[in-house]
Design an enzyme around this catalytic site. Structure first.
Site, PDB file in Angstrom:
ATOM      1  N   GLU A   1      30.431 -43.847  20.727  1.00 33.26           N
ATOM      2  CA  GLU A   1      31.359 -43.353  21.743  1.00 33.26           C
ATOM      3  C   GLU A   1      32.737 -43.203  21.097  1.00 33.26           C
ATOM      4  O   GLU A   1      33.246 -44.148  20.510  1.00 33.26           O
ATOM      5  CB  GLU A   1      31.462 -44.334  22.908  1.00 33.26           C
ATOM      6  CG  GLU A   1      30.143 -44.688  23.568  1.00 33.26           C
ATOM      7  CD  GLU A   1      30.297 -45.856  24.529  1.00 33.26           C
ATOM      8  OE1 GLU A   1      31.432 -46.120  24.969  1.00 33.26           O
ATOM      9  OE2 GLU A   1      29.285 -46.518  24.813  1.00 33.26           O
TER      10      GLU A   1
ATOM     11  N   ARG B   1      27.036 -37.419  26.599  1.00 36.60           N
ATOM     12  CA  ARG B   1      27.920 -37.525  27.755  1.00 36.60           C
ATOM     13  C   ARG B   1      29.332 -37.103  27.356  1.00 36.60           C
ATOM     14  O   ARG B   1      29.870 -37.554  26.341  1.00 36.60           O
ATOM     15  CB  ARG B   1      27.929 -38.955  28.288  1.00 36.60           C
ATOM     16  CG  ARG B   1      28.733 -39.144  29.564  1.00 36.60           C
ATOM     17  CD  ARG B   1      28.731 -40.602  29.997  1.00 36.60           C
ATOM     18  NE  ARG B   1      29.578 -40.822  31.158  1.00 36.60           N
ATOM     19  CZ  ARG B   1      30.081 -42.002  31.508  1.00 36.60           C
ATOM     20  NH1 ARG B   1      29.823 -43.075  30.770  1.00 36.60           N
ATOM     21  NH2 ARG B   1      30.838 -42.131  32.573  1.00 36.60           N
TER      22      ARG B   1
ATOM     23  N   TYR C   1      33.219 -36.772  28.942  1.00 31.35           N
ATOM     24  CA  TYR C   1      33.990 -37.191  30.105  1.00 31.35           C
ATOM     25  C   TYR C   1      35.430 -37.486  29.731  1.00 31.35           C
ATOM     26  O   TYR C   1      35.789 -37.605  28.558  1.00 31.35           O
ATOM     27  CB  TYR C   1      33.353 -38.410  30.778  1.00 31.35           C
ATOM     28  CG  TYR C   1      33.101 -39.619  29.905  1.00 31.35           C
ATOM     29  CD1 TYR C   1      33.835 -40.791  30.059  1.00 31.35           C
ATOM     30  CD2 TYR C   1      32.092 -39.604  28.945  1.00 31.35           C
ATOM     31  CE1 TYR C   1      33.575 -41.911  29.277  1.00 31.35           C
ATOM     32  CE2 TYR C   1      31.824 -40.716  28.165  1.00 31.35           C
ATOM     33  CZ  TYR C   1      32.578 -41.869  28.331  1.00 31.35           C
ATOM     34  OH  TYR C   1      32.327 -42.970  27.556  1.00 31.35           O
TER      35      TYR C   1
ATOM     36  N   ASP D   1      38.105 -40.182  29.976  1.00 31.24           N
ATOM     37  CA  ASP D   1      38.182 -41.617  30.178  1.00 31.24           C
ATOM     38  C   ASP D   1      39.440 -41.970  30.957  1.00 31.24           C
ATOM     39  O   ASP D   1      40.299 -41.135  31.226  1.00 31.24           O
ATOM     40  CB  ASP D   1      38.165 -42.333  28.823  1.00 31.24           C
ATOM     41  CG  ASP D   1      37.820 -43.806  28.943  1.00 31.24           C
ATOM     42  OD1 ASP D   1      37.232 -44.187  29.967  1.00 31.24           O
ATOM     43  OD2 ASP D   1      38.137 -44.563  28.018  1.00 31.24           O
TER      44      ASP D   1
ATOM     45  N   GLU E   1      36.560 -38.228  26.015  1.00 31.09           N
ATOM     46  CA  GLU E   1      35.594 -39.091  25.335  1.00 31.09           C
ATOM     47  C   GLU E   1      34.241 -38.405  25.244  1.00 31.09           C
ATOM     48  O   GLU E   1      33.828 -37.678  26.139  1.00 31.09           O
ATOM     49  CB  GLU E   1      35.459 -40.433  26.052  1.00 31.09           C
ATOM     50  CG  GLU E   1      34.521 -41.412  25.355  1.00 31.09           C
ATOM     51  CD  GLU E   1      34.724 -42.854  25.792  1.00 31.09           C
ATOM     52  OE1 GLU E   1      33.948 -43.709  25.337  1.00 31.09           O
ATOM     53  OE2 GLU E   1      35.649 -43.128  26.584  1.00 31.09           O
TER      54      GLU E   1
ATOM     55  N   THR F   1      27.619 -40.027  22.235  1.00 34.20           N
ATOM     56  CA  THR F   1      26.465 -39.318  21.695  1.00 34.20           C
ATOM     57  C   THR F   1      25.185 -39.703  22.422  1.00 34.20           C
ATOM     58  O   THR F   1      25.044 -40.811  22.930  1.00 34.20           O
ATOM     59  CB  THR F   1      26.271 -39.613  20.195  1.00 34.20           C
ATOM     60  OG1 THR F   1      25.932 -41.000  20.027  1.00 34.20           O
ATOM     61  CG2 THR F   1      27.524 -39.297  19.403  1.00 34.20           C
TER      62      THR F   1
ATOM     63  N   TRP G   1      22.053 -42.138  32.007  1.00 30.25           N
ATOM     64  CA  TRP G   1      21.282 -42.388  30.788  1.00 30.25           C
ATOM     65  C   TRP G   1      19.793 -42.605  31.068  1.00 30.25           C
ATOM     66  O   TRP G   1      18.953 -42.292  30.218  1.00 30.25           O
ATOM     67  CB  TRP G   1      21.842 -43.598  30.040  1.00 30.25           C
ATOM     68  CG  TRP G   1      23.215 -43.381  29.486  1.00 30.25           C
ATOM     69  CD1 TRP G   1      24.369 -43.980  29.895  1.00 30.25           C
ATOM     70  CD2 TRP G   1      23.594 -42.494  28.425  1.00 30.25           C
ATOM     71  NE1 TRP G   1      25.443 -43.526  29.159  1.00 30.25           N
ATOM     72  CE2 TRP G   1      24.995 -42.614  28.249  1.00 30.25           C
ATOM     73  CE3 TRP G   1      22.888 -41.610  27.607  1.00 30.25           C
ATOM     74  CZ2 TRP G   1      25.701 -41.888  27.285  1.00 30.25           C
ATOM     75  CZ3 TRP G   1      23.585 -40.882  26.648  1.00 30.25           C
ATOM     76  CH2 TRP G   1      24.971 -41.025  26.493  1.00 30.25           C
TER      77      TRP G   1
END
Length: 496
Positions: free
Chosen positions: A30, A73, A75, A77, A83, A86, A450
């Site tokens: 991340e 993902r 997004y 943050d 952010e 993976t 997820w």
């Protein structure tokens, strides 16, 4: 359009393949990015810059929090940090490639936002957007790069704290990204901001390892190790090595926990991990650190002793370790151990010139030394160059080093381009990516996290993907995709 929610991953039934007797692992990275805009008449708040980047995402997904077609993902943050998390990777090289795909995605978003800023106002026609893959801004605020490793549940938190932490802290002598603080080049980006060892909190404190129990898999079988101590690397070698070496140490820990024995790494527990972390930040490989057993050693010596134990373990468990890396296109056990030995030998020889081709802090150090040898270089200029090294949108230093053969790369531009839209193979990311790609071409309202894929409209239906190692469609999944196919067909037949 998608709707997002977080899953606690609490399972009722076990997964079909638990991998409890091997060393298979899931990897993830991340990365939070810093943003700013220069060459405009009035200062622009970072949150405004970030929202400008995400405007196309919001138009498409109705949210700043979404999943993309490679299963990752994307997004915004808390605050102003874009952010990218993976998708699940089965091996270190896939984790590296996914991380670089995230970098490419963010760069494209940044340059698109820059174009729109320039077109929106004549006064902003020279606006330059900076997108930093680093861990600290000029105001002293820190943001993270977090590694995720799927670990067997029988590895307890005490073992993680006393066995893994010494490794994670001392590996920074070759994975640290370096940071110029106005006076000198420190070895890491993040060490100065970490104030706790192990904690479930991330807002009140900055621990080295976060223990919040969110495995995103069967919780009876696994825990997700959330590593917070670590830098955002530009060096592809450093990203690969931090994942690969950590994997080998975790394999030792899992074998010990499974067998009811010790790892031989227990003797390296630190007396004061925070103090050791700060010492390495300023003194690097030669930092002296106190062990819990009462003696002291250097960070380099500790890594050398750990490597010897890993080599011994690999000699007895080579086949099982190789099996865990069978899908890795870049590294096997011999390569990882060889590179580990090589970098420690170069550190022992203080061969910064050679290290500069693969180690971020060394690359900066060599470049800064060359500039200073040519004449006076101000601290402000060095700070600017430090930031430029991490600017993936408009930075020139790192691409120039790569172009001139001064920074080693492991994957090429075509591989990165493909990874932007292609999920990592051999994991459930394949199924999630296929679902997102199909759903995004319909008018369906869908939900995603997820472990769960869900259609909200025109029908309510979901598929649970609890096993991260499973990339074959289930009956639930096939039914879900069938409904998406019907929704797409209905959309194609709708009158214009």
């Amino acid at each position: 359009m998608p709707q997002l929610h977080d899953s606690g991953s609490r399972a009722i039934q076990p997964s079909d393949q638990t991998h409890q007797h091997d060393f298979a692992r899931i990897f993830g990275i991340e990365t939070e990015y810093g943003v700013s805009v220069t060459d405009i008449p009035e200062p622009m708040d970072a949150s405004h810059v970030a929202m400008t980047m995400f405007q196309p995402v919001v138009r498409r997904a109705r949210s700043t929090n979404t999943y993309v077609e490679n299963g990752s993902r994307l997004y915004l943050d808390v605050g102003s940090h874009p952010e990218y998390a993976t998708a699940e990777a089965i091996c270190p090289s896939d984790a590296l490639l996914s991380d670089l795909a995230g970098e490419q995605t963010m760069r494209s978003m940044g340059l698109d936002a820059q174009r729109r800023l320039r077109e929106s106002d004549a006064q902003n026609r020279h606006a330059t957007l900076h997108l930093y893959k680093n861990n600290a801004d000029s105001a002293g605020h820190s943001f993270g790069c977090h590694e995720n490793y799927l670990v067997r549940r029988f590895v307890n938190l005490d073992m993680i704290q006393h066995v893994l932490l010494p490794f994670l802290i001392t590996r920074q002598i070759y994975t640290g990204a370096g940071r110029f603080d106005g006076e000198r080049l420190l070895f890491t980006q993040r060490a100065a901001f970490v104030d706790e060892t192990v904690s479930s909190a991330t807002t009140r404190s900055r621990p080295m390892i976060n223990t919040r129990d969110e495995p995103h898999a069967n919780p009876d079988d696994y825990r997700r190790l959330h590593v917070i101590i670590g830098d955002s690397n530009r060096s592809q070698w450093a990203t690969l090595m931090k994942c690969a070496t950590t994997h080998l140490v975790l394999c030792m820990m899992e074998h010990a926990a499974r067998s009811g024995c010790e790892t031989e790494l227990e003797a390296f527990a630190l007396a004061d991990p925070i103090a050791a972390n700060h010492a390495i930040n300023t003194d690097g490989a030669h930092a002296r650190i106190a062990l819990a057993a009462g003696r002291s050693t250097t960070a380099l010596e500790l890594q050398q002793m750990m490597l010897e134990q890993v080599e011994s373990f690999a000699a007895h468990h080579g086949d099982a370790l190789e099996a865990s890396l069978r899908y890795d296109a870049l590294c096997n056990v011999e390569w990882i151990v060889g590179q580990w030995r090589w970098v420690l030998d170069r550190l022992a020889a203080n061969d910064i010139e050679t290290l500069s081709h693969v180690v971020d802090w060394a690359s900066k150090q060599v470049f800064f030394n060359r500039l200073q040898s040519r004449g006076t270089v101000t601290p402000a200029r060095l700070r600017q160059l430090d930031l430029d090294y991490h600017d993936i949108a408009n930075g020139r230093l790192y691409p120039s080093l790569c172009a001139h053969g001064l920074m080693r790369t492991l994957v090429d531009a075509d591989q990165i381009h493909d990874a932007v839209s292609t999920p990592p193979p051999h994991t459930r990311a394949v199924l999630r990516g296929r679902f997102v790609a199909a759903a995004s071409h319909t008018d369906a309202v869908y939900d995603c996290d997820w472990t769960t894929l869900k259609l909200v409209r025109p029908v309510h239906m979901e598929a649970v993907l609890l096993d991260p190692f499973h990339d074959e469609p289930t009956k639930q999944y096939d039914k879900l995709m069938g409904e998406l196919g019907d929704a797409r067909a209905d959309g194609d037949e709708a009158p214009v």
